[in-house]
Enzyme design. Structure first.
Site, PDB file in Angstrom:
ATOM      1  N   ASP A 150      -4.025   1.337  -9.329  1.00  9.52           N
ATOM      2  CA  ASP A 150      -5.454   1.049  -9.498  1.00  9.52           C
ATOM      3  C   ASP A 150      -5.824   0.913 -10.966  1.00  9.52           C
ATOM      4  OD1 ASP A 150      -5.360   1.427  -6.823  1.00  9.52           O
ATOM      5  OD2 ASP A 150      -6.437   3.335  -6.820  1.00  9.52           O
ATOM      6  N   GLY A 163     -12.445   1.844  -1.046  1.00  8.69           N
ATOM      7  CA  GLY A 163     -11.077   1.354  -1.242  1.00  8.69           C
ATOM      8  C   GLY A 163     -10.978   0.310  -2.339  1.00  8.69           C
ATOM      9  N   GLU A 175       0.851  -1.195   0.000  1.00 13.03           N
ATOM     10  CA  GLU A 175       0.000   0.000   0.000  1.00 13.03           C
ATOM     11  C   GLU A 175       0.886   1.244   0.000  1.00 13.03           C
ATOM     12  OE1 GLU A 175      -3.066  -0.359  -1.218  1.00 13.03           O
ATOM     13  OE2 GLU A 175      -3.551  -1.726   0.416  1.00 13.03           O
ATOM     14  N   HIS A 176       0.538   2.211  -0.819  1.00 13.57           N
ATOM     15  CA  HIS A 176       1.261   3.487  -0.950  1.00 13.57           C
ATOM     16  C   HIS A 176       2.695   3.308  -1.457  1.00 13.57           C
ATOM     17  CE1 HIS A 176      -1.914   6.001   0.835  1.00 13.57           C
ATOM     18  NE2 HIS A 176      -2.227   4.879   1.444  1.00 13.57           N
ATOM     19  N   TYR A 235      -3.704  11.946   1.465  1.00  6.50           N
ATOM     20  CA  TYR A 235      -2.956  11.129   0.498  1.00  6.50           C
ATOM     21  C   TYR A 235      -1.801  11.951  -0.075  1.00  6.50           C
ATOM     22  CZ  TYR A 235      -2.194   7.978  -3.474  1.00  6.50           C
ATOM     23  OH  TYR A 235      -1.642   7.113  -4.386  1.00  6.50           O
ATOM     24  N   GLY A 250     -16.044   4.813  -2.633  1.00 10.01           N
ATOM     25  CA  GLY A 250     -15.416   5.224  -1.372  1.00 10.01           C
ATOM     26  C   GLY A 250     -15.095   4.057  -0.464  1.00 10.01           C
TER      27      GLY A 250
END
Ligand code: GLA
Length: 375
Positions: A162, A114, A24-25, A212, A112
């Site tokens: 994504d 994820g 993640e990220h 973010y 919304g």
């Protein structure tokens, strides 16, 4: 809307949402991710309408729509319209072959939560117009223009994960994507007798987009400090724990925590790929818990609702691991649950969650699925 009276689609596109198993990220830090598309999707029904520039867009699911003119594309006050407008703007930079079209949307992909309903919307439209008007865009161009549309029209400085997952996924696999080189490998995922169960917290905290972008800046700040000692470092992808620790005294404590999460998370992605290859499901589960700890305590993109559900899962020996999936601040937790325990786990989690937050939990199984296609 008037156009619906005579609407017969020429083309139907299925554009899926995604889960990210781990990583993640890490995408905007040029690291690794391990996502896959899921069966939940947005369906696009499209036709050319004979006009030069007038287009109609309508969402059946949300009973809302808007008209637009291709010669006057500009940002809208209405957030979801910007996903469409941003894509049209990006396409117009590359080609002038798009003409008036009508588009009807249907979705079973919760927003919304994820699961990247935004990427599904962007990529599905780009994919559909590419087919309808024969634009000659490659899959990678579709992915990249959709990502840029989100930067310029929506304002989230997102990575590429994504959009890549929505377009490029393959059924029964996760994608091990190197976000620096964009090289990728499909890793078969066989969790039998376990299933992937998503628990939707039903919360999406609205600080998500600005927080973010702040996380991205904090990581860049960390890289700038590390570069003083290691000028060749371009991103956290090239940073080891030793390098990070050596720069720690010069770093703000928060920036250090952000960087240390990313450095560890990148390693976890590669470990997870190995765990899947070896079908070591216990290891896979432990990696999920370790990732969530970092998401919550170091990167601070979790929330009480997600933390509660992940903690709750730890009391159940039939759950191997859990973590919040996606950008953060709510959305879904991803849980690896024994097939015999799925119903009982969902039932007990729903009762506990309702008691704690007075929210009705939503739960569903997801299966690694294929990317965007013409139906
Ligand atoms: C959002 C972004 C992605 C990625 C994830 C976090 O979904 O769109 O690019 O950064 O958050 O992993």
């Amino acid at each position: 809307m008037e156009f619906l009276k005579t609407f017969t689609p020429e083309l139907t596109i299925v554009s899926p949402g995604r889960i990210n198993l781990i990583g993640e990220h890490t995408d905007y830090n040029m690291g690794y991710v391990l996502p896959t598309a899921i069966e939940k999707k947005i369906i696009f029904k499209l036709r050319k309408n004979g006009s030069d520039s007038v287009c109609h867009v309508y969402s059946e699911t949300y009973d809302t729509g808007f008209d637009l003119n291709l010669n006057a594309i500009a940002r809208s006050e209405v957030e979801w319209e910007n996903y469409i407008l941003g894509v049209l703007n990006e396409i117009s930079v590359r080609t002038n072959k798009v003409r008036g079209f009508d588009c009807v949307l249907q979705s079973d992909l919760p927003t919304g939560s994820g699961l990247s309903s935004s990427a599904a919307l962007e990529c599905g439209l780009a994919f559909g117009l590419n087919e309808l008007f024969d634009l000659g865009l490659s899959q990678l161009e579709i992915v990249q223009l959709a990502q840029t549309a989100e930067h310029t029209y929506v304002g989230t400085q997102c990575g590429i994960m994504d959009q890549f997952a929505s377009v490029m996924s393959k059924s029964g696999h996760v994608i091990l994507l190197d976000c620096e080189s964009l090289e990728y490998d499909y890793i078969p995922i066989d969790l039998h007798p376990y299933k992937i169960i998503l628990l939707n917290t039903k919360v999406s905290h609205n600080l998500a987009s600005s927080a973010y972008n702040t996380r991205k800046r904090e990581c860049e700040e960390g890289v700038a400090i590390i570069r003083r000692k290691h000028p060749k470092v371009k991103s956290l992808r090239n940073v080891t724990e030793e390098m990070l620790n050596a720069s720690r005294p010069e770093m703000d404590a928060t920036v250090f925590d952000r960087c240390s999460f990313i450095v560890a998370e990148n390693k976890r992605v590669l470990q997870m790929a190995n765990a899947l290859r070896k079908k070591d499901l216990l290891w896979a589960g432990q990696l999920l818990y370790a990732a969530h700890h970092g998401i919550s305590k170091l990167y601070e993109v979790s929330c009480p609702e997600s933390d509660f559900l992940v903690e709750f899962s730890k009391d159940n020996p039939n759950v191997l691991g859990a973590r919040q999936t996606g950008g953060g601040f709510g959305g879904c937790t991803l849980n690896i649950v024994h097939e015999d325990e799925v119903d009982a786990f969902i039932a007990t989690a729903s009762i506990a969650y309702k008691k704690e937050f007075d929210i009705a939990l939503e739960a569903f199984e997801v299966k690694p699925s294929g990317g965007t296609l013409v139906a």
